[in-house]
Design a protein around this motif. Structure first.
Motif, short mmCIF file in Angstrom:
data_model
loop_
_atom_site.label_atom_id
_atom_site.label_comp_id
_atom_site.label_asym_id
_atom_site.label_seq_id
_atom_site.Cartn_x
_atom_site.Cartn_y
_atom_site.Cartn_z
N CYS A 41 4.94 5.54 10.54
CA CYS A 41 5.64 4.38 9.98
C CYS A 41 5.64 4.45 8.46
CB CYS A 41 5.01 3.07 10.47
SG CYS A 41 3.30 2.85 9.96
N ALA A 42 6.43 3.59 7.84
CA ALA A 42 6.51 3.56 6.38
C ALA A 42 5.21 3.03 5.79
CB ALA A 42 7.68 2.69 5.95
N LYS A 43 4.86 3.48 4.58
CA LYS A 43 3.63 3.06 3.94
C LYS A 43 3.60 1.54 3.74
CE LYS A 43 0.55 4.02 0.09
NZ LYS A 43 0.31 4.76 -1.14
N GLY A 44 4.77 0.97 3.51
CA GLY A 44 4.84 -0.47 3.28
C GLY A 44 4.40 -1.31 4.46
N VAL A 45 4.43 -0.74 5.67
CA VAL A 45 4.02 -1.49 6.86
C VAL A 45 2.56 -1.92 6.74
CG1 VAL A 45 3.60 -1.33 9.35
CG2 VAL A 45 5.73 -0.43 8.37
N LEU A 46 1.71 -1.01 6.30
CA LEU A 46 0.29 -1.34 6.16
C LEU A 46 0.11 -2.46 5.13
CD1 LEU A 46 -2.66 1.14 6.11
CD2 LEU A 46 -2.57 -0.67 4.41
N HIS A 47 0.79 -2.35 4.01
CA HIS A 47 0.60 -3.33 2.93
C HIS A 47 1.30 -4.66 3.22
CE1 HIS A 47 -1.69 -0.60 0.48
NE2 HIS A 47 -0.80 0.35 0.75
N ARG A 48 2.19 -4.68 4.19
CA ARG A 48 2.80 -5.94 4.60
C ARG A 48 1.83 -6.76 5.44
NH1 ARG A 48 7.65 -3.82 5.23
NH2 ARG A 48 7.33 -3.20 7.39
N HIS A 49 0.91 -6.10 6.12
CA HIS A 49 0.00 -6.78 7.05
C HIS A 49 -1.42 -6.93 6.52
CE1 HIS A 49 2.92 -6.95 10.27
NE2 HIS A 49 3.26 -5.70 9.99
N PHE A 50 -1.77 -6.21 5.45
CA PHE A 50 -3.12 -6.27 4.88
C PHE A 50 -3.00 -6.37 3.36
CE2 PHE A 50 -3.31 -3.96 8.86
CZ PHE A 50 -4.38 -4.56 9.52
N PRO A 51 -3.86 -7.17 2.72
CA PRO A 51 -3.76 -7.34 1.26
C PRO A 51 -3.89 -6.04 0.48
CG PRO A 51 -5.29 -8.96 2.21
CD PRO A 51 -4.90 -8.01 3.31
N ASP A 52 -4.78 -5.14 0.94
CA ASP A 52 -4.95 -3.84 0.30
C ASP A 52 -5.64 -2.91 1.30
OD1 ASP A 52 -7.80 -4.29 0.15
OD2 ASP A 52 -7.46 -5.47 -1.68
N PHE A 53 -5.85 -1.68 0.89
CA PHE A 53 -6.37 -0.68 1.84
C PHE A 53 -7.81 -0.97 2.25
CE2 PHE A 53 -7.66 3.81 2.95
CZ PHE A 53 -6.96 3.83 4.16
N ASP A 54 -8.63 -1.47 1.32
CA ASP A 54 -10.01 -1.79 1.69
C ASP A 54 -10.07 -2.95 2.67
OD1 ASP A 54 -11.83 0.12 0.41
OD2 ASP A 54 -10.96 -0.62 -1.45
N ALA A 55 -9.16 -3.90 2.56
CA ALA A 55 -9.09 -4.99 3.54
C ALA A 55 -8.72 -4.42 4.91
CB ALA A 55 -8.07 -6.03 3.10
N PHE A 56 -7.79 -3.47 4.93
CA PHE A 56 -7.44 -2.79 6.18
C PHE A 56 -8.65 -2.07 6.77
CE2 PHE A 56 -6.44 1.37 8.03
CZ PHE A 56 -5.75 0.98 9.17
N LEU A 57 -9.36 -1.33 5.92
CA LEU A 57 -10.51 -0.57 6.41
C LEU A 57 -11.61 -1.49 6.93
CD1 LEU A 57 -10.84 2.26 3.73
CD2 LEU A 57 -9.99 2.47 6.09
N ALA A 58 -11.83 -2.62 6.26
CA ALA A 58 -12.86 -3.56 6.72
C ALA A 58 -12.51 -4.07 8.12
CB ALA A 58 -12.99 -4.72 5.74
N GLU A 59 -11.26 -4.42 8.33
CA GLU A 59 -10.85 -4.90 9.66
C GLU A 59 -10.90 -3.79 10.70
OE1 GLU A 59 -7.86 -7.78 10.28
OE2 GLU A 59 -7.78 -8.35 8.16
N PHE A 60 -10.58 -2.58 10.28
CA PHE A 60 -10.68 -1.43 11.19
C PHE A 60 -12.12 -1.21 11.64
CE2 PHE A 60 -11.74 3.22 11.05
CZ PHE A 60 -11.25 3.56 12.30
N VAL A 61 -13.06 -1.21 10.69
CA VAL A 61 -14.48 -1.00 11.03
C VAL A 61 -14.97 -2.10 11.96
CG1 VAL A 61 -16.82 -0.96 10.08
CG2 VAL A 61 -15.00 0.35 8.96
N LEU A 62 -14.65 -3.35 11.65
CA LEU A 62 -15.10 -4.47 12.49
C LEU A 62 -14.48 -4.40 13.88
CD1 LEU A 62 -15.06 -7.31 9.83
CD2 LEU A 62 -17.07 -6.19 10.82
N ASP A 63 -13.22 -3.98 13.97
CA ASP A 63 -12.56 -3.82 15.26
C ASP A 63 -13.29 -2.77 16.10
OD1 ASP A 63 -9.98 -4.15 17.02
OD2 ASP A 63 -10.24 -1.99 16.77
N ARG A 64 -13.64 -1.65 15.48
CA ARG A 64 -14.33 -0.58 16.23
C ARG A 64 -15.73 -1.02 16.62
NH1 ARG A 64 -9.39 0.34 16.97
NH2 ARG A 64 -8.76 2.52 17.12
#
Length: 199
Positions: A41-64
């Motif tokens: 998918c386009a890079k913008g998809v990630l930034h549309r759903h998460f404030p920044d990459f570390d916010a994405f990673l934090a949610e990823f770690v907690l999900d796992r």
């Protein structure tokens, strides 16, 4: 604004892609571009759903980390069946052949990720603390069934098992340990508290 279902689908797509990148390329290879490329998918998809990459990673770690609930339930259900050492060997092998072992260096590698995780996870490293809880709960169940000694300190045994297993599996680029090696490690840690009531 996407619907809840669409958001869940996007999160799953991106989290699954992040897991594949992390397992293949390690924490240094886990970038927003690598994740979106892996997800197709386009890079913008990630930034549309998460404030920044570390916010994405934090949610990823907690999900796992939360996904370990299923593993914990299966291990608790195994109490009283097979052998204690065999059940622990299987559980530790499954745990450390999953993304769990790769999450630890990711959290260590990124200061901002650690800072964000502290707000939701005040103590320890996600996945490892969940793993200790899972193992301690299982050992407590076996103690209640009389398969390990009543004086066994399950709160001390669990981190010993997790820590030693983590050392055995820590080299992501090497050959993972054989089941026999994991079983020997488990035997050495719990051998003194096992009882002769196992099937």
């Amino acid at each position: 604004m996407p619907t809840g279902v669409a958001l869940r689908e996007v999160r799953k797509l991106l989290f699954d892609a992040a897991e594949r990148v992390l397992l293949r390329d390690g924490p240094s290879g886990l970038t927003s571009r690598a994740v979106t490329t892996e997800a197709g998918c386009a890079k913008g998809v990630l930034h549309r759903h998460f404030p920044d990459f570390d916010a994405f990673l934090a949610e990823f770690v907690l999900d796992r980390a939360q996904r370990m609930d299923e593993q914990a339930a299966a291990l608790r259900h195994a109490a009283g069946t097979g052998t204690v050492a065999g059940n622990l060997t299987d559980a530790l092998t499954a745990l450390f052949r999953s993304v769990a072992v790769a999450i630890v260096p990711l959290v260590t590698y990124r200061d901002e990720l650690r800072a964000r995780l502290r707000t939701a996870w005040p103590a320890g490293v996600p996945v490892l603390t969940e793993a200790c809880t899972m193992i301690a709960s299982y050992l407590a169940a076996e103690r209640d069934l009389g398969r390990i000694a009543p004086e066994a300190d399950v709160e001390a045994l669990a981190p010993m098992l997790i820590g030693t297993a983590h050392l055995m599996f820590a080299d992501r680029t090497g050959t993972p340990p054989e089941a026999e090696a994991v079983r020997a490690m488990v035997d050495s840690i719990i051998g003194g508290v096992l009882r002769d009531t196992q099937g």
